[in-house]
Design an enzyme around this catalytic site. Structure first.
Site, short mmCIF file in Angstrom:
data_model
loop_
_atom_site.label_atom_id
_atom_site.label_comp_id
_atom_site.label_asym_id
_atom_site.label_seq_id
_atom_site.Cartn_x
_atom_site.Cartn_y
_atom_site.Cartn_z
N LYS A 1 -48.83 -14.28 -24.83
CA LYS A 1 -47.51 -14.70 -24.38
C LYS A 1 -47.30 -14.14 -22.97
O LYS A 1 -47.72 -13.01 -22.70
CB LYS A 1 -46.47 -14.14 -25.36
CG LYS A 1 -45.02 -14.54 -25.10
CD LYS A 1 -44.12 -13.95 -26.18
CE LYS A 1 -42.66 -14.36 -26.03
NZ LYS A 1 -41.84 -13.83 -27.14
N SER B 1 -38.90 -14.07 -32.91
CA SER B 1 -39.63 -14.84 -31.91
C SER B 1 -41.10 -15.08 -32.19
O SER B 1 -41.76 -15.85 -31.49
CB SER B 1 -39.49 -14.18 -30.53
OG SER B 1 -38.23 -14.47 -29.99
N SER C 1 -39.01 -17.30 -29.37
CA SER C 1 -39.41 -17.48 -27.98
C SER C 1 -40.92 -17.58 -27.76
O SER C 1 -41.36 -18.05 -26.72
CB SER C 1 -38.88 -16.30 -27.14
OG SER C 1 -39.50 -15.10 -27.57
#
Lengths: 480, 480
Positions: free
Chosen positions: A76, A175, A151
């Site tokens: 990420k 997330s 996210s």
């Protein structure tokens, strides 16, 4: 060409010599290039990846391969990577190149994993749909008109689409788990303190926790083993080894169903999937009991007060002075701050900075921040008490399946996405989402929550379930 | 009429740690701008503070020295405000739960006597960087070398009654922290700074007047002057029918003046909240016991011992204990010399003059050499006058020893009565005029004879023996 093997499977192929890391990495890079429309990646590092793959092949030839050596993975874009731009999904850091690696990245590097790129995400990890990214929304591989969740949406989508064998994400209020549920993959948020936060761009320091997203629970366990461990550079990192004594046979497992979670679950078809999973555990010999977590309904407001308060000051460092976005020709200091931050941050980030600043201000601090901290303590105590009676909790991960891009515009409605995930976050508990059903051609996730540092209980339960079911092997485009 | 003056001081003590309070960057003074600021000090994304254990130890040591309450747990907070030299947009400090609780200092009052001054608290915090406005033509330079330097902020009760008392208190804290070895005490390098809260009232029984705060005072002299000036200003204002406004004045060390701070430099609301990146600081009994054992003799105790055991005057004891390095040096000299009073005279006289003349930080002359020099005076080997010559020689050439020099330059004093008597007889014979004066009762002329004899012996004549011989010889002449 997408590759849907699990990480464990592809590691055996590498060990057997049927494929090299360089070949594997080339395949992965070409799959990523073919899947550009998903927008799962912000940055892809072809040359760097191939160089790492060559090193990994040499290492394997010398008989020094670890479990993830030579396996292409993604991070990420919240994990700092030395010499590789790290944007956190924001215009503020669109050109930021860190001079250091996050501890997580260091650990995977040391284990010989191959980094192919940095995945898309909600801006500063604030969002539940990956729509707040400065680099545009990510599309769900199961239906490109739908969100992949957030996210860590890019990480989940990349794993679900067969672009990488695993991706590291972060979870502050759900997330990792919510996007894993929305894309039909497995995701683990470890106990707070298990995985170092050093070099992970901070959203809410007391909640942020890195964790793996992969195609199976066994893969998660391998990845967790690489990433977890004490780090003196993170003062909140735990000095505790993984406790294998927590491994329990499935027929000795006590599973709790928090009734407030199921009462709040409106979608009957999601509920039906969860019910099937519950029955499987019962049939496998586990003891399934109803438990009560009465403070569940205040978890979301509590979470948004705590997380926004911390975020409002964590993001103060982005001031246009030392790095990151700076406005053109500032007139004076205030103008520099005002325009750099107005231009650099998106709407959702600004909303949370303002909310957090408000809740920490004189006159509001007691009513909001302090009260939220007290409620947080109650929620934590409630979980801890419950774990005296059960080994794991089984809950839905999300209220429904992936929703269409643009469908949720009201922020409060968006925050409701986190209703089942924020409890474990506030309590600092390990929690995992794994696929357990299918609704309208879209995956459904179930959440397993464990006691503090009880990840191995989650691995036991989750792996047993996946050995007996095939939800986690279903691929996009292949409707059941 | 007389006014009652009320002063409280906040003394910022820069702790003498090797690295900064939350990072591994060097804490030494005077480096190139921004050469001692690492990624943590620059507040780069994902960087986390790690508490310097030495800073904790030093703070606790200070707490023990002022007999303070030391809570088992103290907590760091974030103090939020934007300023270009504050990289994170918040300062890590301690607000509600400081590391050192209530303690006291027995202040030696400028007019004599001692009064116990309450110390409210002392807390750990990080320093900010420096903004340089002058050299950048319309722009501001930021030097972050100082950012993250460890500070212990010592807050007194408003119990100081005059500018002179305030200065004495600041001095006494300065001496104390140097004794404890927790601060180098270099005021001109900013190692100690002070903020003064000043108010006046007509009578000690009146409620406290409105106070003003003078910030950034970095010398004893200016502290006293600034407070005197501020007290006079407040009294004048009230006597003219005005009222004191609560405001903050900033001392500009370059211009040696105070000015009201601009409102932009003040924040009404710092939005303090517990720093989630750090755990509470725990001081356990074992650690405190060990620190207590290691405490050096403190200035008050040492002064009392010098008066009591070494029979020094109050003045000498005060003088010799006001600087721990001087006290240590003196004790070594006295131990070798075996004569505390003579050692005090030499340290306070020749040695201190030479140190000041050369602006030396450490003495080139070893304490043992000075002690041996005194031994040689006492045992009659050399005269006091020769000793001063020897002192200068030893100062210039620290590799020489006292006895080497005495031997090499044949400085042993002439005590041989027969040899001296012959010289005395010569001098009396050669100077009939002065003999006549002496006989007429001008006994002061004795000095002339001594001078002549010293010249003849190159200063080596034993003055005592010489005096006796001379008086006898002259008496003989007179009697004839």
């Amino acid at each position: 060409m997408s590759d849907f093997r699990t990480l464990v499977e592809v590691a055996s192929a590498l060990d057997a010599g049927t494929i090299s890391s360089v070949e594997l990495t080339r395949d992965v890079l070409s799959a990523i290039a073919d899947a550009k429309s998903l927008n799962a990646f912000i940055t892809v590092v072809d040359e760097r990846a191939l160089a790492q793959a060559r090193v990994a092949d040499d290492r394997r030839a010398k008989g020094l391969a670890a479990a993830v050596t030579g396996i292409p993975i993604a991070y990420k874009d919240i994990f700092c990577t030395r010499g590789v731009r790290t944007t956190c999904g924001s215009r503020m850091l669109a050109n930021f190149v860190p001079p250091y690696d996050a501890t997580v990245v260091e650990r995977f590097d040391a284990a010989g994993a191959v980094m192919v790129g940095k995945t898309n995400m909600d801006e500063f990890a604030m969002g539940s749909s990956n729509e707040t990214s400065y680099f545009g929304p990510v599309h769900n591989p199961h239906d490109p008109n739908r969100v992949p969740g957030g996210s860590s949406g890019g990480s989940a989508a990349a794993v679900a689409a067969g672009l990488v064998f695993a991706a590291m994400g972060t979870d502050t209020g759900g997330s990792i788990r919510q996007p894993a549920a929305f894309t039909g993959v497995s995701g683990l948020k470890p106990t707070y303190g298990r995985i170092s936060r050093y070099g992970m761009v901070a959203f809410a320091s007391s909640l942020d926790q890195g964790g793996p997203i992969a195609r199976s629970v066994r893969d998660l366990e391998v990845l967790f083993g690489v990433a977890a461990g004490f780090d003196p550079r993170d003062s909140t990192s735990a000095e505790l080894a993984v406790d294998p004594a927590r491994h329990k046979p499935i027929d000795a497992l006590r599973i709790g169903l928090p009734k407030e979670y199921f009462a709040a679950l409106g979608d009957r078809r999601v509920a039906a999937s969860l019910d099937t999973a519950r029955r499987w555990f019962e049939e496998a010999g586990a003891t399934v009991i109803d438990v009560s977590l009465p403070n569940t309904d205040v978890a979301i407001p509590t979470y948004y007060v705590v997380a926004s308060a911390e975020a409002s000051t964590n993001l103060s460092r982005y001031d246009g002075v030392r790095y990151g976005h700076r406005c053109e020709a500032p007139q004076d200091l205030e103008d520099l701050y005002l325009r750099s931050r107005s231009q650099g941050f998106g709407r959702e980030v600004k909303r949370r900075i303002l909310t957090g600043t408000y809740t920490l201000s004189i006159g509001y601090f007691d009513a909001y921040y302090l009260k939220a901290q007290r409620v947080r303590r109650l929620i934590r105590d409630e979980f801890v008490r419950t774990f005296a009676d059960v080994d794991v909790l089984l809950t839905p991960t999300t209220p429904g399946v992936a929703f269409p891009i643009g469908a949720v515009s009201d922020p409060i409605e968006m925050y409701q996405q986190d209703v089942f995930t924020v409890g474990a976050s506030l309590a600092g508990l390990p929690a995992m989402s794994i696929p357990c059903g299918w609704v309208d051609g879209l995956p459904v996730g179930m959440q397993l929550i464990g006691p503090h540092f009880g990840e191995s209980l989650l691995f036991t339960a989750g792996d047993a379930f996946q050995r007996a079911t095939d939800w986690h092997t279903r691929r996009p485009g292949r409707k059941p | 009429m007389t006014w009652d003056v009320v002063i409280g001081l906040e003394v910022h003590v820069q702790l003498a740690t090797r690295s900064k309070i939350f990072s591994g960057a060097s804490a030494s003074f005077g480096a190139e701008p921004n050469s001692q600021a690492c990624a943590i000090d620059l507040a780069m994304p994902g960087m986390l503070p790690v508490l310097n254990a030495d800073a904790v130890r030093m703070a606790a040591t200070f707490g023990l020295a002022i007999d303070a309450e030391l809570p088992a747990e103290s907590v760091f907070d974030r103090k939020n405000y934007f300023y270009p030299d504050l990289p994170k947009g918040y300062q890590i400090s301690q607000f509600e739960r400081p590391i050192v609780g209530r303690g006291h200092l027995d202040l030696k009052l400028p007019g004599g006597g001692v009064r116990r001054i309450g110390i409210t608290r002392a807390h750990l915090e990080e320093d900010a960087g420096k903004s340089l406005h002058e050299d950048f033509a319309g722009m501001t330079g930021i030097d972050l070398n100082r950012a993250g330097m460890p500070l212990l902020e010592v807050v007194s009760e408003p119990e100081l009654r005059s500018a002179a008392e305030a200065a004495a208190y600041f001095r006494q804290i300065h001496v104390l922290v140097r004794y404890l070895g927790i601060c180098d005490g270099n005021l001109n390098e900013g190692s100690m700074r002070c903020d003064a809260n000043v108010s006046v009232r007509k009578s000690p029984s009146d409620p406290l007047g409105v106070r003003t705060e003078i910030k950034n005072l970095n010398s004893f002299r200016f502290l006293e002057r600034a407070i005197e000036h501020e007290v006079a200003r407040q009294i004048e204002l009230i006597e003219a029918g005005g009222t004191v406004v609560r405001e903050t004045l900033l001392y500009d060390p370059d211009r040696d003046e105070t000015r009201p701070m601009r409102s932009k430099e003040l924040s009404e609301d710092y939005r303090y909240f517990p720093e989630p990146d750090l755990l509470p600081v725990v001081l356990d009994t074992a650690q405190l016991d060990a620190l207590r054992q290691g405490l050096p003799e403190l200035p008050n105790a040492k002064r009392a011992r010098f008066e009591r055991d070494l029979a020094l005057s109050a003045y000498d004891a005060e003088w010799l204990t006001s600087d721990p390095d001087v006290a240590r040096y003196y004790e070594a000299v006295a131990a070798t010399a075996g004569d505390p009073k003579l050692a005090a005279n030499w340290v306070m006289g020749e040695w201190s003059a030479a140190m000041n003349r050369d602006a030396a930080r450490t003495s080139p002359l070893a304490a043992e050499q000075l002690g041996r020099l005194i031994v040689r005076i006492k045992d009659g080997t050399i005269s006091g006058k020769i000793a001063k010559t020897l002192f200068d020689a030893l100062w210039k050439d620290p590799n020489k020893t006292v006895d080497d020099l005495i031997e090499a330059e044949d400085l042993t004093q002439v005590s041989d009565t027969a040899a001296l008597a012959a010289l005395v007889a010569d001098v009396i014979r050669d100077n009939p005029e002065q003999v006549g004066q002496y006989r007429a009762g001008k006994t002061k002329v004795l000095g002339f004879f001594v001078g002549q004899l010293m010249k003849a012996t190159q200063g080596k004549a034993n003055p005592q023996a010489l005096n006796e011989l001379l008086k006898d010889a002259l008496a003989e002449v007179r009697d004839r």
